[in-house]
Design a protein around this motif. Structure first.
Motif, short mmCIF file in Angstrom:
data_model
loop_
_atom_site.label_atom_id
_atom_site.label_comp_id
_atom_site.label_asym_id
_atom_site.label_seq_id
_atom_site.Cartn_x
_atom_site.Cartn_y
_atom_site.Cartn_z
N LYS A 145 -75.22 50.38 47.86
CA LYS A 145 -73.93 49.97 47.28
C LYS A 145 -73.92 48.49 46.92
CE LYS A 145 -71.20 53.49 49.74
NZ LYS A 145 -70.13 53.72 50.75
N GLU A 182 -75.91 48.20 43.72
CA GLU A 182 -75.19 48.67 42.54
C GLU A 182 -74.12 47.68 42.09
OE1 GLU A 182 -73.63 52.47 43.52
OE2 GLU A 182 -75.58 53.50 43.48
N SER A 183 -73.49 47.03 43.04
CA SER A 183 -72.46 46.04 42.69
C SER A 183 -73.05 44.71 42.24
CB SER A 183 -71.53 45.81 43.88
OG SER A 183 -72.24 45.24 44.97
N ASP A 202 -73.45 46.60 56.19
CA ASP A 202 -73.78 45.53 55.24
C ASP A 202 -74.54 44.39 55.92
OD1 ASP A 202 -72.39 47.12 53.54
OD2 ASP A 202 -70.83 45.65 53.05
#
Length: 302
Positions: free
Chosen positions: A93, A96-97, A265
């Motif tokens: 994620k 992708e960001s 994260d």
């Protein structure tokens, strides 16, 4: 007469054996091809087994990371130690960001800048100190004092003098990477075989040629040991500096995710730091092999 006639059929029968000898050619060629194939298969299997054996520790660690939090840890511990698939999902994620790329670019810019400055200063000063004995006697006590002062202990000093901007982070990285390069450069030059230096001088080499053709090639392996140590130190110190005061970077990503309770994260950032350090080490090892090719050539020739 009878003896002569009896010998003629025997002599004429000898050429009939030639097809049998010629017939063994394809069989021998096929046998050689089979042997070569078997040797190739055995070599490939041995290399694959060796690579698998070397990676066994990493594979076991990843399996433990995946299964341990789920089946061995308590539910409260699992919150702070998520399994591997959750960390990889969080990393995906972030990728992708574009967040992980931005933080990685910021850390690489600071690390490469500080590491480059330390490399140039450390090698240059190390060659001078090792070559001139009086300079070594003057600077050695001062260098020993600063060498035994941890870089992170001076982080508040760099922050007070240079602020919380890029200058303080690049400077602390340069300081941490400088001494491994410097000390290994001095050691590399001092451990050059004196017989090589005498032989080069007897051949009439100038000081510059002696330095370029004898001293530097002999000292390259030891210098690259310090460069590899400096590469690792530059990343570790930078991550710690980014945790204190930064708005971008892998260290900032890790501490910000921890304070925001984004635990996957946080581990994604830690995993990125590990992969970055591994990539830097592989790159420096490849450079060392490139600049030390003459040692391999001498070893293979003997």
């Amino acid at each position: 007469m009878t003896t002569t006639l009896a010998q003629q059929p025997a002599a004429s029968a000898a050429p009939k054996q030639a097809p049998a000898v010629g017939h063994s050619g394809p069989v021998e060629t096929g046998h050689r091809g089979t042997t070569a194939t078997l040797a190739f298969v055995r070599t490939a299997a041995a290399r694959a087994g060796s690579g698998l054996w070397k990676a066994a520790g990493i594979i076991a660690f990843l399996v433990l990371w995946e299964l341990g939090p789920t089946y061995l840890a308590s539910p409260s511990t699992r919150v702070f130690l998520p399994p591997l698939h959750e960390v990889l999902a969080a990393w995906g994620k972030l990728f992708e960001s574009g967040s992980i790329q931005a933080h990685l670019a910021a850390s690489l810019t600071r690390s490469v800048s500080g590491f480059g400055a330390a490399l140039v200063a450390g090698v240059s000063l190390g060659l001078l100190i090792a070559w001139y004995g009086r300079l070594n006697a003057v600077l050695n006590p001062l260098l020993e004092l600063f060498r035994n002062t941890a870089a992170l202990a001076l982080l508040p000093v760099f922050t007070l003098l240079l602020g919380i901007g890029e200058e303080s982070k690049i400077s602390i990285v340069a300081y941490a990477a400088f001494f491994p390069v410097l000390l290994n450069t001095i050691a590399g030059v001092k451990t050059v075989d004196p017989l090589l230096i005498r032989a080069a001088k007897s051949l009439g080499l100038s000081s510059l040629a002696l330095f370029r053709k004898v001293i530097l090639p002999s000292a390259v392996p030891t210098i690259f040991t310090g460069i590899r140590m400096a590469g690792t130190a530059s990343i570790l110190v930078l991550i710690a500096a980014e945790m204190v005061g930064a708005k971008a970077g892998l260290g900032y990503l890790i501490v910000n995710a921890q304070s925001s309770f984004l635990i996957p994260d946080m581990y994604a950032g830690i995993l990125t730091v590990s992969l970055l350090g591994l990539a830097v080490n592989f790159l420096l090892v490849a450079l060392e092999r490139h600049f030390s090719r003459w040692r391999t050539a001498v070893g293979s020739g003997s």
